[in-house]
Design an enzyme around this catalytic site. Structure first.
Site, mmCIF file in Angstrom:
data_model
loop_
_atom_site.group_PDB
_atom_site.id
_atom_site.type_symbol
_atom_site.label_atom_id
_atom_site.label_comp_id
_atom_site.label_asym_id
_atom_site.label_seq_id
_atom_site.Cartn_x
_atom_site.Cartn_y
_atom_site.Cartn_z
ATOM 1 N N HIS A 87 73.038 40.506 0.827
ATOM 2 C CA HIS A 87 74.160 41.452 1.002
ATOM 3 C C HIS A 87 75.162 41.184 0.390
ATOM 4 O O HIS A 87 75.250 40.304 -0.556
ATOM 5 C CB HIS A 87 74.214 41.387 2.755
ATOM 6 C CG HIS A 87 74.628 40.179 3.222
ATOM 7 N ND1 HIS A 87 73.974 38.835 3.282
ATOM 8 C CD2 HIS A 87 75.872 39.681 3.779
ATOM 9 C CE1 HIS A 87 74.610 38.027 3.594
ATOM 10 N NE2 HIS A 87 75.908 38.223 4.314
ATOM 11 N N HIS A 89 78.535 40.449 0.795
ATOM 12 C CA HIS A 89 79.556 39.421 1.198
ATOM 13 C C HIS A 89 79.685 38.369 0.163
ATOM 14 O O HIS A 89 78.817 37.872 -0.349
ATOM 15 C CB HIS A 89 79.220 38.860 2.659
ATOM 16 C CG HIS A 89 79.616 39.752 3.770
ATOM 17 N ND1 HIS A 89 78.980 39.519 5.004
ATOM 18 C CD2 HIS A 89 80.063 40.938 3.909
ATOM 19 C CE1 HIS A 89 79.315 40.467 5.967
ATOM 20 N NE2 HIS A 89 79.822 41.574 5.258
ATOM 21 N N ASP A 91 80.390 35.324 -0.037
ATOM 22 C CA ASP A 91 79.714 34.070 0.223
ATOM 23 C C ASP A 91 78.262 34.113 -0.180
ATOM 24 O O ASP A 91 77.437 32.974 -0.071
ATOM 25 C CB ASP A 91 79.956 33.539 1.569
ATOM 26 C CG ASP A 91 79.530 34.236 3.024
ATOM 27 O OD1 ASP A 91 79.487 35.334 2.640
ATOM 28 O OD2 ASP A 91 79.344 33.691 3.757
ATOM 29 N N HIS A 92 77.735 35.316 -0.393
ATOM 30 C CA HIS A 92 76.315 35.435 -0.922
ATOM 31 C C HIS A 92 76.300 36.087 -2.243
ATOM 32 O O HIS A 92 75.180 36.072 -2.811
ATOM 33 C CB HIS A 92 75.546 36.349 0.182
ATOM 34 C CG HIS A 92 75.699 35.661 1.610
ATOM 35 N ND1 HIS A 92 74.480 34.936 2.081
ATOM 36 C CD2 HIS A 92 76.568 35.531 2.578
ATOM 37 C CE1 HIS A 92 74.668 34.475 3.283
ATOM 38 N NE2 HIS A 92 75.875 34.876 3.483
ATOM 39 N N HIS A 143 73.706 42.898 10.144
ATOM 40 C CA HIS A 143 74.880 42.061 9.846
ATOM 41 C C HIS A 143 75.664 42.956 9.036
ATOM 42 O O HIS A 143 76.976 43.197 9.078
ATOM 43 C CB HIS A 143 74.499 40.833 9.161
ATOM 44 C CG HIS A 143 75.779 39.906 8.754
ATOM 45 N ND1 HIS A 143 76.618 39.446 9.489
ATOM 46 C CD2 HIS A 143 76.076 39.636 7.355
ATOM 47 C CE1 HIS A 143 77.464 38.856 8.769
ATOM 48 N NE2 HIS A 143 77.080 38.755 7.639
ATOM 49 N N ASP A 167 71.731 36.618 6.480
ATOM 50 C CA ASP A 167 72.405 36.628 7.286
ATOM 51 C C ASP A 167 71.922 37.429 8.652
ATOM 52 O O ASP A 167 72.447 37.724 9.767
ATOM 53 C CB ASP A 167 74.005 36.899 7.699
ATOM 54 C CG ASP A 167 74.736 35.939 6.835
ATOM 55 O OD1 ASP A 167 74.228 34.770 6.246
ATOM 56 O OD2 ASP A 167 75.838 36.099 6.368
ATOM 57 N N HIS A 206 72.728 30.235 6.067
ATOM 58 C CA HIS A 206 73.641 29.416 6.673
ATOM 59 C C HIS A 206 73.256 28.284 7.455
ATOM 60 O O HIS A 206 72.456 28.419 7.854
ATOM 61 C CB HIS A 206 74.940 30.156 7.451
ATOM 62 C CG HIS A 206 75.770 31.126 6.828
ATOM 63 N ND1 HIS A 206 76.881 30.574 6.149
ATOM 64 C CD2 HIS A 206 75.699 32.489 6.629
ATOM 65 C CE1 HIS A 206 77.513 31.677 5.577
ATOM 66 N NE2 HIS A 206 77.092 32.828 5.735
#
Length: 316
Positions: A87, A89, A91-92, A143, A167, A206
């Site tokens: 996805h 975001h 942090d990915h 998410h 996520d 995560h």
């Protein structure tokens, strides 16, 4: 198929999946291309081979060593050709742009146009091939609206398959519902991911295992599977060892977000309809996390600065 588990940022995982015959490699969720987070105890990466289900090839480095994804690629002697992003975001996906610059011709795939450096948008049910490794793309909104999970297996191989769930699904939990309805999230978790073969290895985005299990124990205090997994997770946490992968069969025993049809979970939420049970679980889990003193905005900014995701102002 060999999977390198690479801890990054505060609690993220990115992965390097290696086809062991052709030596082609695929990266999953490249948050940062240059630096991985060395685990305490000097353990930096771990490799998992499905035929044993064990973590092998432990790599010991000093805690301060700025280990790089491309160094792992070089050390393994593989050719990194593709990035699979679950996805959009940061942090990915934040590392996609720089990695594409460093590796001209790199293919970056995902289901959301918001993904950094995306070269082609995937659709639900599409299948990819990397040597003997098959990849089935599973759209799993919840998410985010464009969240894609990746189900991998090999030809003529008795090893269990793997799913990279970002996520959408984590060990004993799931990501927060941000952009879709509870009904869509239920479909993603229970009907799409929850129906994969029970031996499927789950590689999530995560390391939230301990907190997830503590919440699961609140939901089902009499669930012995939750108790046993929580005891296991506490030991792993003390040893600073990654808690991925789990298996889907295990998740069905202790993950409340996959157990919305079970009577103890319904009783906890006071609801019966699965999507309504899931919605209450998400709300209760958010309250549970807030009570556990979440990372403050200043700490988040410091973390981003440390990882080179923000720049210091230049002195005038």
């Amino acid at each position: 198929m060999k999977v390198k588990v690479i801890p990054v940022l505060e609690d993220n995982y990115m992965y390097l999946v290696i086809e062991e015959h052709t030596r082609e490699a695929v990266a999953v969720d490249v948050a940062v291309p240059k630096r991985a987070r060395p685990l305490p105890g000097a353990l930096c990466t771990r490799a998992w081979r499905p035929n044993t289900g064990s973590h092998l090839d432990h790599l010991h480095l000093p805690n301060s060593h700025p280990f790089q994804l491309l160094e792992i690629v070089g050390r393994e002697g593989v050719s990194l050709t593709t990035v699979l992003t679950t996805h959009h975001h940061w942090d990915h996906a934040r590392g996609n742009t720089e990695l594409a610059r460093l590796l001209p011709g790199l293919v970056v795939l995902g289901a959301d146009e918001r993904i950094c450096a995306l070269t082609r948008r995937l659709v639900h049910g599409e299948e990819l091939r990397f040597g003997a490794i098959h990849v089935r793309c599973l759209l799993t909104p919840g998410h985010t609206s464009g969240h894609m999970s990746y189900f991998l297996w090999e030809d003529e191989c008795l090893d269990p398959p793997a799913v990279f769930s970002g996520d959408a699904l984590s060990v004993a939990g799931c990501g927060s519902r941000l952009e879709t309805t509870a009904q869509q999230m239920y479909h993603s978790l229970v009907e799409t991911l929850g129906t994969l073969p029970p031996e499927t290895k789950v590689f999530c985005g995560h390391e939230h295992t301990l907190g997830n299990l503590e919440f699961a124990q609140k939901v089902e205090p009499c669930n012995n599977h939750v108790k046993a997994k929580l005891s296991w997770a506490k030991k792993r946490d003390e040893d600073d060892v990654p808690m991925v992968p789990s298996t889907l069969g295990e998740e069905l025993l202790y993950n409340p977000f996959l157990r919305v049809a079970e009577e103890p979970v319904r009783k906890f939420t006071g609801k019966v309809a699965p999507a309504e049970v899931l919605e209450v679980l998400c709300r209760e889990r958010a309250s549970f996390e807030r009570a556990a003193e979440p990372l403050q905005p200043q700490a988040q900014a410091l973390l981003a600065l440390q990882w080179g995701l923000l720049s210091m102002p230049r002195p005038k």
